[in-house]
Design a protein around this motif. Structure first.
Motif, PDB file in Angstrom:
ATOM      1  N   ARG A 135       0.834  -1.115   0.142  1.00 25.18           N
ATOM      2  CA  ARG A 135      -0.104   0.159   0.070  1.00 25.18           C
ATOM      3  C   ARG A 135       0.868   1.082   0.027  1.00 25.18           C
ATOM      4  O   ARG A 135       0.632   2.139  -0.669  1.00 25.18           O
ATOM      5  CB  ARG A 135      -0.894   0.204   1.233  1.00 25.18           C
ATOM      6  N   TRP A 136       1.997   1.125   1.085  1.00 27.71           N
ATOM      7  CA  TRP A 136       2.578   2.331   1.024  1.00 27.71           C
ATOM      8  C   TRP A 136       3.548   2.768  -0.491  1.00 27.71           C
ATOM      9  O   TRP A 136       3.419   3.780  -1.150  1.00 27.71           O
ATOM     10  CB  TRP A 136       3.936   2.175   1.892  1.00 27.71           C
ATOM     11  N   ASN A 137       3.827   1.555  -1.231  1.00 29.74           N
ATOM     12  CA  ASN A 137       4.628   1.787  -2.352  1.00 29.74           C
ATOM     13  C   ASN A 137       3.709   2.063  -3.524  1.00 29.74           C
ATOM     14  O   ASN A 137       3.760   3.217  -4.167  1.00 29.74           O
ATOM     15  CB  ASN A 137       5.328   0.526  -2.880  1.00 29.74           C
ATOM     16  N   SER A 138       2.449   1.493  -3.451  1.00 31.45           N
ATOM     17  CA  SER A 138       1.408   1.950  -4.488  1.00 31.45           C
ATOM     18  C   SER A 138       1.065   3.348  -4.359  1.00 31.45           C
ATOM     19  O   SER A 138       1.001   4.103  -5.400  1.00 31.45           O
ATOM     20  CB  SER A 138       0.335   0.891  -4.525  1.00 31.45           C
ATOM     21  N   ASP A 139       0.493   3.751  -3.307  1.00 31.95           N
ATOM     22  CA  ASP A 139       0.199   5.340  -3.006  1.00 31.95           C
ATOM     23  C   ASP A 139       1.055   6.262  -3.331  1.00 31.95           C
ATOM     24  O   ASP A 139       0.943   7.188  -3.973  1.00 31.95           O
ATOM     25  CB  ASP A 139      -0.162   5.243  -1.607  1.00 31.95           C
ATOM     26  N   ASN A 140       2.498   5.953  -2.873  1.00 29.96           N
ATOM     27  CA  ASN A 140       3.577   6.756  -3.102  1.00 29.96           C
ATOM     28  C   ASN A 140       3.676   6.953  -4.800  1.00 29.96           C
ATOM     29  O   ASN A 140       3.781   8.279  -5.145  1.00 29.96           O
ATOM     30  CB  ASN A 140       5.026   6.183  -2.519  1.00 29.96           C
ATOM     31  N   ILE A 141       3.783   6.022  -5.549  1.00 29.84           N
ATOM     32  CA  ILE A 141       4.006   5.955  -7.021  1.00 29.84           C
ATOM     33  C   ILE A 141       2.694   6.592  -7.413  1.00 29.84           C
ATOM     34  O   ILE A 141       2.904   7.654  -8.303  1.00 29.84           O
ATOM     35  CB  ILE A 141       4.196   4.664  -7.450  1.00 29.84           C
ATOM     36  N   ARG A 142       1.554   6.244  -7.132  1.00 29.48           N
ATOM     37  CA  ARG A 142       0.419   7.085  -7.785  1.00 29.48           C
ATOM     38  C   ARG A 142       0.383   8.484  -7.439  1.00 29.48           C
ATOM     39  O   ARG A 142       0.108   9.273  -8.356  1.00 29.48           O
ATOM     40  CB  ARG A 142      -0.955   6.194  -7.217  1.00 29.48           C
TER      41      ARG A 142
END
Length: 225
Positions: A135-142
């Motif tokens: 979740r951390w990575n996906s939210d950051n990238i998006r």
């Protein structure tokens, strides 16, 4: 290019799926610079081993050995290539457009990428578990890509790449980040500028030559869903 002749002394220390390494491979391909590659396996911790620390005291990738120098940090390497081998140009001529192009590259390399690197993701997983890591990575990238889409709108493009008809400095940073987004199933189909640039890069020989899959070891891990 990855098959230099006997006189070539350019050496790239990299990891096949490192975004920073991918940026440099794209730039080398765009400039037509042949190089020899020394793989550094980040998953095995080779970056902290004595061989890599000898060339990169930070224990990171990439390192480019060129012109008798050892250069680290991907954007610094791109700047060096542009200053010493100006054709084809990676940066536009107008100072304001150059600044805008650099702002796109820095937004990716200094804002999105560092928060998604292996060390940070491992720490998030250790503190909160694998679901939090994803979740951390996906939210950051998006969130980062939404901002980059808006930044690109400020550049007078006149073509399918960030700054016009030919790929350049910002595209070297953007395409690896979009590749990473695809790996993590982060959607950006609603960001038309990014989609247009991704499609143009997919058809360009330099970007094709730099693809991570071209350098994947036989024991490469399966893609992250």
């Amino acid at each position: 290019m990855t098959q230099p002749d006997a006189e070539t002394t350019v050496v790239l220390h990299d990891y096949w799926r490192s975004s920073a390494s991918y940026r440099v491979r794209i730039a080398l391909a765009l400039k037509g610079i042949a190089y020899r590659r020394i793989p550094v396996d980040l998953l095995s911790g080779d970056q902290r081993g004595p061989e890599n620390l000898r060339v990169n005291p930070q224990g990171l990738v990439p390192t480019l050995e060129i012109d008798g120098h050892r250069l680290t940090q991907s954007l610094a390497i791109l700047e060096y290539l542009e200053e010493t081998r100006p054709e084809p140009a990676l940066l536009p001529a107008q100072p304001v457009v150059r600044a805008l192009v650099r702002s796109v590259a820095l937004a990716i390399a200094c804002e999105i990428h560092p928060v998604s690197n292996l060390t940070v993701l491992a720490r998030v997983a250790a503190l909160a578990g694998p679901e939090a890591r994803a979740r951390w990575n996906s939210d950051n990238i998006r969130d980062g890509l939404v901002g980059v889409e808006a930044l690109i709108a400020r550049v007078n493009r006149g073509g399918p790449f960030v700054a016009g008809p030919a790929p350049g400095f910002a595209d070297c940073a953007l395409i690896p980040q979009l590749y990473n987004a695809r790996r993590w199933s982060v959607g950006f189909d609603d960001l038309p500028r990014l989609c247009e640039i991704e499609a143009a890069a997919a058809a360009h020989p330099a970007f094709q030559a730099a693809l991570p899959e071209n350098f994947a070891p036989a024991t490469a891990p399966a893609p992250v869903a």
